[in-house]
Design a protein around this motif. Structure first.
Motif, PDB file in Angstrom:
ATOM      1  N   UNK A 229       0.956  -1.303  -0.106  1.00 39.65           N
ATOM      2  CA  UNK A 229       0.111  -0.093  -0.076  1.00 39.65           C
ATOM      3  C   UNK A 229       1.161   1.101   0.168  1.00 39.65           C
ATOM      4  N   UNK A 230       1.223   1.827  -1.345  1.00 40.93           N
ATOM      5  CA  UNK A 230       2.166   2.780  -1.410  1.00 40.93           C
ATOM      6  C   UNK A 230       1.863   3.700  -2.418  1.00 40.93           C
ATOM      7  N   UNK A 231       2.119   4.984  -2.349  1.00 41.58           N
ATOM      8  CA  UNK A 231       1.733   5.950  -3.338  1.00 41.58           C
ATOM      9  C   UNK A 231       0.319   5.996  -3.874  1.00 41.58           C
ATOM     10  N   UNK A 232      -0.127   6.301  -4.873  1.00 42.83           N
ATOM     11  CA  UNK A 232      -1.676   6.589  -5.166  1.00 42.83           C
ATOM     12  C   UNK A 232      -2.358   5.605  -4.378  1.00 42.83           C
ATOM     13  N   UNK A 233      -2.008   4.330  -4.055  1.00 45.60           N
ATOM     14  CA  UNK A 233      -3.003   3.366  -3.479  1.00 45.60           C
ATOM     15  C   UNK A 233      -3.371   3.781  -2.220  1.00 45.60           C
ATOM     16  N   UNK A 234      -2.115   4.169  -1.475  1.00 45.17           N
ATOM     17  CA  UNK A 234      -2.134   4.629  -0.186  1.00 45.17           C
ATOM     18  C   UNK A 234      -3.115   6.033  -0.011  1.00 45.17           C
ATOM     19  N   UNK A 235      -2.934   6.756  -1.132  1.00 46.67           N
ATOM     20  CA  UNK A 235      -4.113   7.857  -1.093  1.00 46.67           C
ATOM     21  C   UNK A 235      -5.408   7.618  -1.087  1.00 46.67           C
ATOM     22  N   UNK A 236      -5.722   6.688  -2.142  1.00 50.91           N
ATOM     23  CA  UNK A 236      -7.117   6.124  -2.286  1.00 50.91           C
ATOM     24  C   UNK A 236      -7.516   5.469  -1.066  1.00 50.91           C
ATOM     25  N   UNK A 237      -6.643   4.732  -0.278  1.00 48.39           N
ATOM     26  CA  UNK A 237      -7.275   4.037   0.802  1.00 48.39           C
ATOM     27  C   UNK A 237      -7.399   5.051   2.153  1.00 48.39           C
ATOM     28  N   UNK A 238      -6.585   6.123   2.226  1.00 40.23           N
ATOM     29  CA  UNK A 238      -6.617   7.315   3.126  1.00 40.23           C
ATOM     30  C   UNK A 238      -8.012   8.045   2.737  1.00 40.23           C
ATOM     31  N   UNK A 239      -8.255   8.281   1.613  1.00 41.40           N
ATOM     32  CA  UNK A 239      -9.483   9.015   1.254  1.00 41.40           C
ATOM     33  C   UNK A 239     -10.843   8.115   1.665  1.00 41.40           C
ATOM     34  N   UNK A 240     -10.587   6.989   1.156  1.00 41.13           N
ATOM     35  CA  UNK A 240     -11.818   6.043   1.596  1.00 41.13           C
ATOM     36  C   UNK A 240     -11.891   5.890   2.958  1.00 41.13           C
ATOM     37  N   UNK A 241     -10.946   5.894   3.604  1.00 42.55           N
ATOM     38  CA  UNK A 241     -11.085   5.579   5.222  1.00 42.55           C
ATOM     39  C   UNK A 241     -11.762   6.750   5.839  1.00 42.55           C
ATOM     40  N   UNK A 242     -11.255   8.085   5.178  1.00 47.77           N
ATOM     41  CA  UNK A 242     -11.868   9.130   5.684  1.00 47.77           C
ATOM     42  C   UNK A 242     -13.258   9.333   5.581  1.00 47.77           C
ATOM     43  N   UNK A 243     -14.174   8.617   4.520  1.00 45.40           N
ATOM     44  CA  UNK A 243     -15.320   8.708   4.103  1.00 45.40           C
ATOM     45  C   UNK A 243     -16.129   7.304   4.416  1.00 45.40           C
ATOM     46  N   UNK A 244     -15.379   6.282   5.358  1.00 37.62           N
ATOM     47  CA  UNK A 244     -15.781   5.238   5.411  1.00 37.62           C
ATOM     48  C   UNK A 244     -17.471   5.220   6.076  1.00 37.62           C
ATOM     49  N   UNK A 245     -18.078   4.218   5.455  1.00 38.06           N
ATOM     50  CA  UNK A 245     -19.480   4.119   5.855  1.00 38.06           C
ATOM     51  C   UNK A 245     -20.205   2.676   6.053  1.00 38.06           C
ATOM     52  N   UNK A 246     -19.113   1.818   5.911  1.00 36.49           N
ATOM     53  CA  UNK A 246     -19.632   0.234   5.921  1.00 36.49           C
ATOM     54  C   UNK A 246     -18.306  -0.614   6.047  1.00 36.49           C
ATOM     55  N   UNK A 247     -18.377  -2.040   5.825  1.00 38.98           N
ATOM     56  CA  UNK A 247     -17.406  -2.927   5.896  1.00 38.98           C
ATOM     57  C   UNK A 247     -16.601  -2.877   4.690  1.00 38.98           C
ATOM     58  N   UNK A 248     -17.071  -2.420   3.577  1.00 39.30           N
ATOM     59  CA  UNK A 248     -16.530  -2.249   2.068  1.00 39.30           C
ATOM     60  C   UNK A 248     -15.515  -1.127   1.896  1.00 39.30           C
ATOM     61  N   UNK A 249     -14.618  -1.082   1.243  1.00 41.03           N
ATOM     62  CA  UNK A 249     -13.529  -0.099   1.036  1.00 41.03           C
ATOM     63  C   UNK A 249     -14.308   0.718  -0.179  1.00 41.03           C
ATOM     64  N   UNK A 250     -14.947   0.125  -0.863  1.00 41.60           N
ATOM     65  CA  UNK A 250     -15.492   0.942  -2.176  1.00 41.60           C
ATOM     66  C   UNK A 250     -17.028   0.658  -2.037  1.00 41.60           C
ATOM     67  N   UNK A 251     -17.730   1.782  -1.831  1.00 37.43           N
ATOM     68  CA  UNK A 251     -19.189   1.542  -1.692  1.00 37.43           C
ATOM     69  C   UNK A 251     -19.967   2.595  -2.144  1.00 37.43           C
ATOM     70  N   UNK A 252     -21.463   2.313  -2.189  1.00 40.53           N
ATOM     71  CA  UNK A 252     -22.234   3.457  -2.582  1.00 40.53           C
ATOM     72  C   UNK A 252     -22.105   4.500  -1.353  1.00 40.53           C
ATOM     73  N   UNK A 253     -22.769   5.629  -1.667  1.00 46.31           N
ATOM     74  CA  UNK A 253     -22.490   6.797  -0.479  1.00 46.31           C
ATOM     75  C   UNK A 253     -23.364   6.394   0.579  1.00 46.31           C
ATOM     76  N   UNK A 254     -24.289   5.344   0.514  1.00 44.01           N
ATOM     77  CA  UNK A 254     -25.095   4.892   1.704  1.00 44.01           C
ATOM     78  C   UNK A 254     -24.176   3.595   2.499  1.00 44.01           C
ATOM     79  N   UNK A 255     -22.985   3.233   2.088  1.00 46.02           N
ATOM     80  CA  UNK A 255     -22.427   2.425   2.600  1.00 46.02           C
ATOM     81  C   UNK A 255     -22.632   0.960   2.072  1.00 46.02           C
ATOM     82  N   UNK A 256     -23.402   0.876   1.239  1.00 45.78           N
ATOM     83  CA  UNK A 256     -23.807  -0.439   0.787  1.00 45.78           C
ATOM     84  C   UNK A 256     -22.853  -0.944  -0.390  1.00 45.78           C
TER      85      UNK A 256
END
Length: 194
Positions: free
Chosen positions: A167-194
């Motif tokens: 998890x380095x470079x742009x991948x790290x940035x994506x994960x950090x951004x997703x973590x800040x918006x985390x709404x459920x158990x999945x890293x990538x989800x709809x805005x409602x967390x599903x």
């Protein structure tokens, strides 16, 4: 008096019991064409004509082979379970011209990103950077993300083996951004967390 549909259902149940991916959607094509057909009456030449028809309808040879593969697996399972004595010959089509083409340039990809809804942009970026298949990206859960690596579980990998990735470079940035918006158990989800 076993039908092709009964063979397909037995195959689906067997795959689910063994923790394999559910083939229900691919089986719809097979059921549409062979559903009530008695399994013992289906012949190799009929299957070859069916393959030709699918090709004429616009299916690619690789897709026709996947359908044919499921049909063959259903018949083999029927023999293993001793509900059939013989199976038809199912030949594979050539996939020599099945190479993927049409890679996006950076400019084209940026134009695509601008058109996507915000919640899909990191999903698309992840796919471009990693080459993961859409199903692997969709299935990525937070429990598979460590501080320094990400795991793609075997059941979501094309070759059915688990892969880890730093998890380095742009991948790290994506994960950090997703973590800040985390709404459920999945890293990538709809805005409602599903």
């Amino acid at each position: 008096r076993i039908t092709v549909a009964a063979l397909l259902q037995a195959l689906r149940e067997d795959k689910l019991r063994r923790g394999r991916r559910d083939p229900a959607s691919e089986m719809q094509i097979l059921k549409k064409d062979w559903d009530t057909r008695l399994a013992m009456t289906l012949t190799g030449p009929e299957i070859a004509k069916w393959q030709d028809r699918l090709l004429n309808e616009g299916y690619r040879p690789a897709t026709v082979n996947r359908f044919s593969q499921l049909l063959g697996q259903a018949y083999r399972l029927g023999r293993e379970q001793q509900s059939l004595m013989m199976t038809p010959v199912i030949k594979r089509l050539s996939e020599t011209d099945n190479a993927r083409t049409g890679i996006f340039t950076s400019t084209e990809f940026d134009r695509l990103l601008a058109e996507l809804p915000v919640y899909l942009r990191d999903f698309a970026r992840w796919g471009r950077l990693t080459g993961w298949r859409a199903g692997s990206i969709r299935s990525l859960r937070w429990e598979e993300v460590d501080e320094d690596k990400v795991l793609c579980r075997a059941q979501y990998s094309k070759d059915r083996t688990a892969h880890s990735m730093p998890l380095v470079g742009p991948l790290r940035e994506i994960v950090d951004r997703r973590r800040a918006e985390r709404k459920g158990e999945y890293v990538f989800s709809y805005p409602d967390g599903k």
